[in-house]
Structure formats: C-alpha cells, structure tokens
Design a protein around this motif. Structure first.
Motif, PDB file in Angstrom:
ATOM      1  N   UNK A 141       0.841  -1.192   0.000  1.00 16.97           N
ATOM      2  CA  UNK A 141       0.000   0.000   0.000  1.00 16.97           C
ATOM      3  C   UNK A 141       0.877   1.243   0.000  1.00 16.97           C
ATOM      4  N   UNK A 142       0.336   2.337  -0.536  1.00 16.48           N
ATOM      5  CA  UNK A 142       1.022   3.629  -0.459  1.00 16.48           C
ATOM      6  C   UNK A 142       1.185   3.962   1.024  1.00 16.48           C
ATOM      7  N   UNK A 143       2.368   4.385   1.406  1.00 16.76           N
ATOM      8  CA  UNK A 143       2.661   4.689   2.811  1.00 16.76           C
ATOM      9  C   UNK A 143       3.474   3.606   3.495  1.00 16.76           C
ATOM     10  N   UNK A 144       3.450   2.376   2.939  1.00 20.05           N
ATOM     11  CA  UNK A 144       4.274   1.301   3.502  1.00 20.05           C
ATOM     12  C   UNK A 144       5.749   1.637   3.310  1.00 20.05           C
ATOM     13  N   UNK A 145       6.552   1.311   4.298  1.00 16.77           N
ATOM     14  CA  UNK A 145       8.010   1.442   4.153  1.00 16.77           C
ATOM     15  C   UNK A 145       8.518   0.073   3.736  1.00 16.77           C
ATOM     16  N   UNK A 146       9.189   0.025   2.590  1.00 16.99           N
ATOM     17  CA  UNK A 146       9.632  -1.268   2.049  1.00 16.99           C
ATOM     18  C   UNK A 146      11.144  -1.312   1.872  1.00 16.99           C
ATOM     19  N   UNK A 147      11.673  -2.509   2.007  1.00 14.49           N
ATOM     20  CA  UNK A 147      13.084  -2.759   1.721  1.00 14.49           C
ATOM     21  C   UNK A 147      13.124  -3.412   0.353  1.00 14.49           C
ATOM     22  N   UNK A 148      13.848  -2.788  -0.580  1.00 15.50           N
ATOM     23  CA  UNK A 148      13.909  -3.336  -1.927  1.00 15.50           C
ATOM     24  C   UNK A 148      15.340  -3.322  -2.443  1.00 15.50           C
ATOM     25  N   UNK A 149      15.554  -4.130  -3.488  1.00 16.11           N
ATOM     26  CA  UNK A 149      16.883  -4.252  -4.063  1.00 16.11           C
ATOM     27  C   UNK A 149      16.972  -3.472  -5.362  1.00 16.11           C
ATOM     28  N   UNK A 150      17.983  -2.623  -5.476  1.00 12.72           N
ATOM     29  CA  UNK A 150      18.160  -1.809  -6.689  1.00 12.72           C
ATOM     30  C   UNK A 150      19.007  -2.519  -7.740  1.00 12.72           C
ATOM     31  N   UNK A 151      19.515  -3.671  -7.402  1.00 14.12           N
ATOM     32  CA  UNK A 151      20.444  -4.368  -8.284  1.00 14.12           C
ATOM     33  C   UNK A 151      21.866  -4.239  -7.771  1.00 14.12           C
ATOM     34  N   UNK A 152      22.139  -3.148  -7.058  1.00 14.82           N
ATOM     35  CA  UNK A 152      23.475  -2.932  -6.478  1.00 14.82           C
ATOM     36  C   UNK A 152      23.438  -2.969  -4.952  1.00 14.82           C
TER      37      UNK A 152
ATOM     38  N   UNK B  18      17.608  -0.834  -0.350  1.00 14.91           N
ATOM     39  CA  UNK B  18      17.164   0.504   0.041  1.00 14.91           C
ATOM     40  C   UNK B  18      15.878   0.371   0.848  1.00 14.91           C
ATOM     41  N   UNK B  19      15.749   1.183   1.890  1.00 12.53           N
ATOM     42  CA  UNK B  19      14.538   1.215   2.713  1.00 12.53           C
ATOM     43  C   UNK B  19      13.881   2.579   2.540  1.00 12.53           C
ATOM     44  N   UNK B  20      12.780   2.632   1.782  1.00 12.56           N
ATOM     45  CA  UNK B  20      12.068   3.885   1.526  1.00 12.56           C
ATOM     46  C   UNK B  20      10.567   3.655   1.592  1.00 12.56           C
TER      47      UNK B  20
ATOM     48  N   UNK C 276       6.758   3.390  -6.873  1.00 14.57           N
ATOM     49  CA  UNK C 276       7.662   4.530  -6.719  1.00 14.57           C
ATOM     50  C   UNK C 276       7.809   4.781  -5.222  1.00 14.57           C
ATOM     51  N   UNK C 277       9.043   5.018  -4.786  1.00 12.88           N
ATOM     52  CA  UNK C 277       9.310   5.259  -3.365  1.00 12.88           C
ATOM     53  C   UNK C 277      10.087   6.560  -3.198  1.00 12.88           C
ATOM     54  N   UNK C 278      10.167   6.981  -1.947  1.00  9.57           N
ATOM     55  CA  UNK C 278      10.957   8.167  -1.614  1.00  9.57           C
ATOM     56  C   UNK C 278      11.368   8.072  -0.156  1.00  9.57           C
TER      57      UNK C 278
ATOM     58  N   UNK D 155      10.823  -5.925  -4.201  1.00  8.52           N
ATOM     59  CA  UNK D 155      10.586  -5.701  -2.769  1.00  8.52           C
ATOM     60  C   UNK D 155      10.978  -6.955  -1.990  1.00  8.52           C
ATOM     61  N   UNK D 156      11.858  -6.761  -1.013  1.00 13.02           N
ATOM     62  CA  UNK D 156      12.341  -7.867  -0.188  1.00 13.02           C
ATOM     63  C   UNK D 156      11.515  -8.041   1.083  1.00 13.02           C
ATOM     64  N   UNK D 157      11.008  -6.917   1.620  1.00 15.08           N
ATOM     65  CA  UNK D 157      10.245  -6.991   2.854  1.00 15.08           C
ATOM     66  C   UNK D 157       9.580  -5.669   3.185  1.00 15.08           C
ATOM     67  N   UNK D 158       8.619  -5.722   4.110  1.00  9.90           N
ATOM     68  CA  UNK D 158       7.893  -4.543   4.565  1.00  9.90           C
ATOM     69  C   UNK D 158       8.316  -4.259   6.008  1.00  9.90           C
ATOM     70  N   UNK D 159       8.667  -3.012   6.273  1.00 13.14           N
ATOM     71  CA  UNK D 159       9.169  -2.580   7.582  1.00 13.14           C
ATOM     72  C   UNK D 159       8.120  -2.796   8.663  1.00 13.14           C
ATOM     73  N   UNK D 160       8.540  -3.391   9.800  1.00 13.06           N
ATOM     74  CA  UNK D 160       7.621  -3.589  10.928  1.00 13.06           C
ATOM     75  C   UNK D 160       8.157  -3.040  12.250  1.00 13.06           C
TER      76      UNK D 160
END
Length: 197
Positions: free
Chosen positions: A81-92, A95-97, A108-110, A126-131
């Motif tokens: 959902x919009x507003x979730x903080x997610x950990x994702x892989x950029x290939x390098x 990132x947690x945004x 899209x994240x920020x 997306x690897x995981x959702x921040x808890x």
C-alpha cells in the motif's frame, strides 16, 4: 516415598529443560544455515527463515523515523500500500524507503528525508515490509560480528563446555562412590547377620 517423588520431578524437569535447549539450538542452527545459504545465493538478499528478516540502515534517508545504524525488521511482502516502508533491491544495494505511488506492477518510493522520488521499480524487487527497529542496533551487530569478539565467545563457550564435562564427571563419580559405599554397608550388615545365625 517423598524422596522418590522429588527424584522423579527433578528428572522430569531435567528432561524438559534439555528438550527446550535442544529446540533452541536447532532453531539457531536452522537460522544460521538458512542465513548462510541465502547469502551465498544472493549477497543482497535478506534471509527470512521464519518469514521475518533484519537489515542494517546505512543512510539517513528515512530520518527522523529511521536513522543510520538502526537495525530494522521486515516481514515478507504481502499486499503493498502507499505509505508502507519497504526494503527493496536496486540491483546494487538494498534501500529502505516509503511507497509514494503504486501503478500496476510498478512502485515509486521516496526517503522521508529526501526531496525527490526514486525511479519506479517492479514489485518483485521488494524484499520486505518494515515492521519495527532497534535504534542503533547496527552498532551492536557490528560489535558482535567483529572477529575478535566472535573468537572470544567461541573460546568462552568451549571453556564452559569443558568445565561442564568435568563437573558432570565429578558428580557421576560421587554418585558411583555413594552407591559403592551403600553396597559395602549392605554387605557388612549381611555378614553381621550371617555371624549371628
């Protein structure tokens, strides 16, 4: 009779404690093996042996909520959902945004502290959702994974195991000596009875 009940209770308690310790050791070993296997396959992956994982925060892009050196916990991603903080892989790197837009399969994240949005990416990254987090937990992780600390812990555990073995051996010898003394006492009593007859 009371002594027999106490011995039975003590033995039962020892068995229960040993079973709990065995389960804990198995869980730790499983987690360690899972962690190593995942990291070998993909160094940027976040191991999630029980559906939960952890990651160190390396930048202040999510200030003030999440800071550099925090240890963050994530769960396997479900519906995003919009507003979730997610950990994702950029290939390098990872990132947690925070999610700002979801457009079909693209996200899209920020970072909360950033002025611009990140480039859109696929949900599959997306690897995981921040808890949750442990503030400055990364410092602790770095300290406990430092080779001298690990070697000291291994040395202490080995020393404790050797001491425990000696203590157990001493207890067993004492028990055997006590049983031998009891047998000798019974033999002496039997000899006295024979002489009286």
């Amino acid at each position: 009779m009371a002594q027999k009940k106490n011995k039975t209770k003590n033995k039962t308690l020892q068995i229960v404690v040993r079973c709990i310790i065995a389960v804990l050791i198995c869980a730790v070993l499983y987690t360690a093996v899972f962690f190593v296997a995942v990291k070998i396959q993909n160094p940027n992956a976040v191991p999630m042996p029980f559906g939960f994982g952890a990651s160190l925060v390396l930048s202040g892009s999510m200030e003030p909520e999440i800071s550099t050196d925090d240890l963050v916990f994530v769960k396997k991603p479900g519906e995003l959902h919009v507003g979730d903080v997610v950990l994702y892989n950029t290939g390098r790197s990872n990132v947690l945004h925070r999610i700002t837009k979801i457009d079909g399969d693209m996200i899209t994240t920020q970072g909360d502290a950033n002025n611009t949005e990140d480039k859109p990416f696929s949900k599959s990254a997306v690897l995981g959702v921040y808890i949750g987090k442990i503030p400055s937990g990364g410092k602790i992780i770095r300290f406990v994974t430092n080779p001298p600390f690990v070697m000291a812990v291994v040395f202490l555990l080995m020393t404790a195991a050797v001491i425990w073995m000696f203590v157990e051996d001493h207890r067993e010898r004492k028990k055997l000596d006590s049983i031998k003394a009891e047998i000798e006492s019974i033999k002496a009593e039997n000899e006295k009875k024979k002489k009286k007859l």
